[in-house]
Write an enzyme that holds these catalytic residues in place. Structure first.
Site, PDB file in Angstrom:
ATOM      1  N   GLY A  31     -12.719 -38.175   6.639  1.00 56.06           N
ATOM      2  CA  GLY A  31     -13.998 -38.304   5.970  1.00 56.06           C
ATOM      3  C   GLY A  31     -14.992 -39.172   6.713  1.00 56.06           C
ATOM      4  O   GLY A  31     -14.824 -39.482   7.882  1.00 56.06           O
ATOM      5  N   LEU A  33     -17.966 -38.151   7.548  1.00 55.73           N
ATOM      6  CA  LEU A  33     -18.186 -37.179   8.615  1.00 55.73           C
ATOM      7  C   LEU A  33     -19.502 -37.429   9.351  1.00 55.73           C
ATOM      8  O   LEU A  33     -20.461 -37.947   8.789  1.00 55.73           O
ATOM      9  CB  LEU A  33     -18.171 -35.768   8.030  1.00 55.73           C
ATOM     10  CG  LEU A  33     -16.908 -35.386   7.244  1.00 55.73           C
ATOM     11  CD1 LEU A  33     -17.029 -33.960   6.711  1.00 55.73           C
ATOM     12  CD2 LEU A  33     -15.654 -35.525   8.107  1.00 55.73           C
ATOM     13  N   GLY A  36     -19.817 -35.560  15.353  1.00 55.32           N
ATOM     14  CA  GLY A  36     -18.567 -35.276  16.058  1.00 55.32           C
ATOM     15  C   GLY A  36     -17.684 -34.331  15.270  1.00 55.32           C
ATOM     16  O   GLY A  36     -17.107 -33.381  15.826  1.00 55.32           O
ATOM     17  N   HIS A  37     -17.575 -34.572  13.969  1.00 59.08           N
ATOM     18  CA  HIS A  37     -16.804 -33.663  13.115  1.00 59.08           C
ATOM     19  C   HIS A  37     -17.473 -32.290  13.045  1.00 59.08           C
ATOM     20  O   HIS A  37     -16.798 -31.254  13.094  1.00 59.08           O
ATOM     21  CB  HIS A  37     -16.683 -34.237  11.700  1.00 59.08           C
ATOM     22  CG  HIS A  37     -15.936 -35.526  11.630  1.00 59.08           C
ATOM     23  ND1 HIS A  37     -16.570 -36.740  11.487  1.00 59.08           N
ATOM     24  CD2 HIS A  37     -14.608 -35.802  11.682  1.00 59.08           C
ATOM     25  CE1 HIS A  37     -15.668 -37.701  11.436  1.00 59.08           C
ATOM     26  NE2 HIS A  37     -14.471 -37.169  11.561  1.00 59.08           N
ATOM     27  N   ASP A 151      -9.967 -39.343  20.449  1.00 61.46           N
ATOM     28  CA  ASP A 151      -8.618 -39.835  20.149  1.00 61.46           C
ATOM     29  C   ASP A 151      -7.640 -39.068  21.042  1.00 61.46           C
ATOM     30  O   ASP A 151      -6.851 -38.242  20.570  1.00 61.46           O
ATOM     31  CB  ASP A 151      -8.288 -39.624  18.676  1.00 61.46           C
ATOM     32  CG  ASP A 151      -9.220 -40.402  17.770  1.00 61.46           C
ATOM     33  OD1 ASP A 151      -9.037 -41.622  17.656  1.00 61.46           O
ATOM     34  OD2 ASP A 151     -10.131 -39.786  17.185  1.00 61.46           O
ATOM     35  N   SER A 187     -16.627 -42.833  12.875  1.00 64.45           N
ATOM     36  CA  SER A 187     -16.921 -43.314  11.523  1.00 64.45           C
ATOM     37  C   SER A 187     -17.010 -44.832  11.497  1.00 64.45           C
ATOM     38  O   SER A 187     -17.732 -45.415  10.682  1.00 64.45           O
ATOM     39  CB  SER A 187     -15.844 -42.831  10.551  1.00 64.45           C
ATOM     40  OG  SER A 187     -15.770 -41.419  10.547  1.00 64.45           O
TER      41      SER A 187
END
Length: 285
Positions: A31, A33, A36-37, A151, A187
């Protein structure tokens, strides 16, 4: 856009899609968001017939309870981003839905990819990631799953984990999305002050400089690391967690800079931990 809160609801919908021979893509998120998401949603739309997004702040992957408590949440905003991103289904489970009997005492690992970086500085983190991913994959049964390469270690771990356990899902890594100034979108950036955001730009500058040094012909990873560290050390507000120059495929140390290379950094700015990386390929001599 469909919103599901239980595994049973998702299972019914996914079975319908697969009965129609639809390919299902999945983007797991925690979440809060951002663009990037949204870029992952676009990648999913280009590859799959149906896009599923999960929004779940997974307690099992936080080794610091305070970090978990401070993780930002904006469900209404997240749903708007999903809708504008043409997501077909959002999975919004409660903690008790994912872990009805509490977080199980089981350890999931890919040891050869967990010897450094975040696996060392955040003990238990990736065990929690692999636990929740295995459950989410079981519920969603996706054909494709999309992970951001910001990541990077997580992406490699999930890809190898699925290979080892023969999950019938193709794990796809997507490029890091950055602000106009170069900061990797996260985030956690929302917890930075404006001054701290300016300081955080040194992370991407250090990595970019390291990449430039390698491309200029430097072959010694120690030299490149020292150059990057000098950039980060120039700010008293930055506390280094790790700074590594590794093989991008195995996460092993390099004696000479050739092949697929990963430059990875994790730093603290105040209480906020940020990670970033760059990958490049240098031909063997």
């Amino acid at each position: 856009m469909i919103i599901c809160r239980t595994p049973e609801e998702i299972s019914v919908q996914v079975r319908r899609w697969k009965a129609e021979d639809k390919k299902v893509g999945f983007v797991p998120t925690m979440g809060y968001l951002h663009e990037g998401h949204a870029s992952l949603f676009r990648e999913c739309l280009s590859k799959a017939d149906k896009t599923v997004v999960s929004i779940f702040v997974n307690p099992a992957q936080f080794n610091d309870p305070e970090d978990y408590a401070k993780y930002p949440i904006n469900t209404d905003g997240d749903l708007k981003i999903c809708e504008s991103g043409k997501v077909d289904l959002v999975f919004l489970p409660e903690k008790e839905t994912i872990y009805p009997e509490g977080i199980p005492n089981v350890v999931l690992q890919v040891p050869h990819l967990m010897r450094n970086l975040c696996a060392v500085s955040r003990p238990g983190h990736f065990e929690g990631v692999l636990l929740v991913i295995s459950r989410l994959f079981h519920f969603v049964k996706p054909d494709f799953a999309f992970f951001g390469k910001k990541d990077y270690q997580q992406y490699l771990l999930v890809k190898e984990f699925c290979k080892i356990l023969a999950f019938p899902v193709e794990v796809i890594g997507c490029e890091t999305i950055r602000s106009d100034k170069g900061l990797a979108l996260s985030s956690r950036n929302s917890r930075l002050s404006e001054d701290e955001k300016e300081e955080s730009l040194l992370i991407s500058r250090a990595l970019k400089l390291g990449e430039a040094q390698i491309l200029s012909g430097i072959k010694d990873p120690v030299v490149v690391r020292d150059i990057m560290k000098d950039v980060l050390d120039s700010s008293p507000k930055i506390r280094l967690d790790y700074l590594e120059v590794l093989n991008a495929d195995t996460l092993e140390s390099l004696e000479i800079l050739e092949g697929n290379i990963l430059l990875a950094a994790a730093v603290f700015i105040g209480s906020v931990r940020l990670i970033d990386n760059r990958t490049l390929r240098v031909a063997s001599v």
